[in-house]
Design a protein around this motif. Structure first.
Motif, short mmCIF file in Angstrom:
data_model
loop_
_atom_site.label_atom_id
_atom_site.label_comp_id
_atom_site.label_asym_id
_atom_site.label_seq_id
_atom_site.Cartn_x
_atom_site.Cartn_y
_atom_site.Cartn_z
N GLY A 50 0.83 -1.20 0.00
CA GLY A 50 0.00 0.00 0.00
C GLY A 50 0.86 1.25 0.00
N LEU A 51 2.17 1.07 -0.01
CA LEU A 51 3.11 2.19 -0.01
C LEU A 51 3.36 2.64 -1.44
N VAL A 52 2.77 3.75 -1.80
CA VAL A 52 2.78 4.22 -3.18
C VAL A 52 3.73 5.39 -3.34
N ASN A 53 5.01 5.07 -3.50
CA ASN A 53 5.99 6.12 -3.76
C ASN A 53 7.22 5.54 -4.46
N SER A 54 8.15 6.39 -4.79
CA SER A 54 9.33 5.96 -5.54
C SER A 54 10.22 5.03 -4.72
N ARG A 58 12.26 1.79 -6.04
CA ARG A 58 13.71 1.65 -5.81
C ARG A 58 14.03 0.33 -5.10
N THR A 59 13.20 -0.02 -4.14
CA THR A 59 13.39 -1.28 -3.42
C THR A 59 13.17 -2.46 -4.37
N ALA A 60 12.13 -2.40 -5.17
CA ALA A 60 11.87 -3.46 -6.15
C ALA A 60 13.04 -3.60 -7.11
N GLU A 61 13.60 -2.47 -7.52
CA GLU A 61 14.76 -2.49 -8.42
C GLU A 61 15.94 -3.19 -7.75
N MET A 62 16.22 -2.86 -6.51
CA MET A 62 17.35 -3.46 -5.78
C MET A 62 17.19 -4.96 -5.62
N MET A 63 15.95 -5.42 -5.45
CA MET A 63 15.69 -6.83 -5.17
C MET A 63 15.28 -7.62 -6.43
N ASP A 64 15.41 -6.99 -7.60
CA ASP A 64 15.04 -7.64 -8.86
C ASP A 64 13.58 -8.11 -8.88
N GLY A 73 -6.73 0.11 -4.14
CA GLY A 73 -7.01 1.06 -5.22
C GLY A 73 -6.02 2.20 -5.33
N LYS A 74 -4.92 2.10 -4.62
CA LYS A 74 -3.94 3.19 -4.66
C LYS A 74 -3.23 3.24 -6.00
N LYS A 75 -2.88 4.46 -6.39
CA LYS A 75 -2.18 4.68 -7.65
C LYS A 75 -1.01 5.63 -7.44
N LEU A 83 9.72 6.08 -13.06
CA LEU A 83 10.82 5.29 -12.49
C LEU A 83 10.59 3.80 -12.76
N ALA A 84 9.36 3.34 -12.61
CA ALA A 84 9.04 1.94 -12.89
C ALA A 84 9.29 1.61 -14.36
N GLU A 85 8.89 2.51 -15.23
CA GLU A 85 9.10 2.30 -16.67
C GLU A 85 10.58 2.22 -16.99
N GLU A 86 11.37 3.11 -16.40
CA GLU A 86 12.82 3.11 -16.64
C GLU A 86 13.47 1.81 -16.18
N ASN A 87 12.90 1.19 -15.17
CA ASN A 87 13.46 -0.04 -14.60
C ASN A 87 12.72 -1.30 -15.03
N GLU A 88 11.82 -1.15 -16.00
CA GLU A 88 11.06 -2.27 -16.56
C GLU A 88 10.31 -3.05 -15.48
N ILE A 89 9.68 -2.31 -14.57
CA ILE A 89 8.88 -2.89 -13.49
C ILE A 89 7.41 -2.63 -13.79
N ALA A 90 6.63 -3.69 -13.85
CA ALA A 90 5.19 -3.55 -14.09
C ALA A 90 4.52 -3.07 -12.80
N ILE A 91 3.52 -2.21 -12.95
CA ILE A 91 2.75 -1.72 -11.81
C ILE A 91 1.27 -1.97 -12.08
N MET A 92 0.60 -2.52 -11.06
CA MET A 92 -0.85 -2.73 -11.11
C MET A 92 -1.47 -2.10 -9.87
N SER A 93 -2.78 -1.85 -9.95
CA SER A 93 -3.54 -1.37 -8.81
C SER A 93 -4.78 -2.24 -8.68
#
Length: 118
Positions: A50-54, A58-64, A73-75, A83-93
């Motif tokens: 539920g933590l919706v911030n950069s 960054r944590t997801a990036e570090m942990m692959d 429903g947070k966005k 940042l997610a796009e730059e790191n090829e991380i998919a985001i859903m809500s």
């Protein structure tokens, strides 16, 4: 389980990363404390939070971690999406709370990530 299956099961909206829906996830980890995320090592893990911030990205990036599902429903804001796009991380809500989201995925066979005890 693929991200497409996660999306369908959680009735989630894809915020970014539609091109990654065929990615496989083998485990899930649900928390709002990013320091807890750093306590596990697992391949192909999905993060529910539920933590919706950069900091989350960054944590997801570090942990692959290749995908994050924001619960309740947070966005994220545009900077976090970028940042997610730059790191090829998919985001859903998903509209579901974390407990329900975790239960849905677990009941369909997605296991929890393993904690590494040091």
């Amino acid at each position: 389980m693929t991200l497409k299956e996660v999306k369908e099961l959680l009735e989630a909206e894809i915020i970014t990363g539609t091109e990654y829906l065929e990615r496989e996830v083998k485990t899930a980890f649900a928390c709002d404390l990013m320091s807890d995320v750093l306590a596990f090592v697992d391949d192909k893990t999905l993060l529910l939070t539920g933590l919706v911030n950069s900091h989350t990205i960054r944590t997801a990036e570090m942990m692959d971690i290749s995908a994050v599902v924001f619960v309740r429903g947070k966005k994220p804001d545009e900077d976090t999406i970028r940042l997610a796009e730059e790191n090829e991380i998919a985001i859903m809500s998903t509209p579901h709370i974390m407990y329900v989201s975790s239960g849905i995925l677990y009941s369909k066979g997605l296991k929890g990530a393993q904690i590494v005890h040091k």
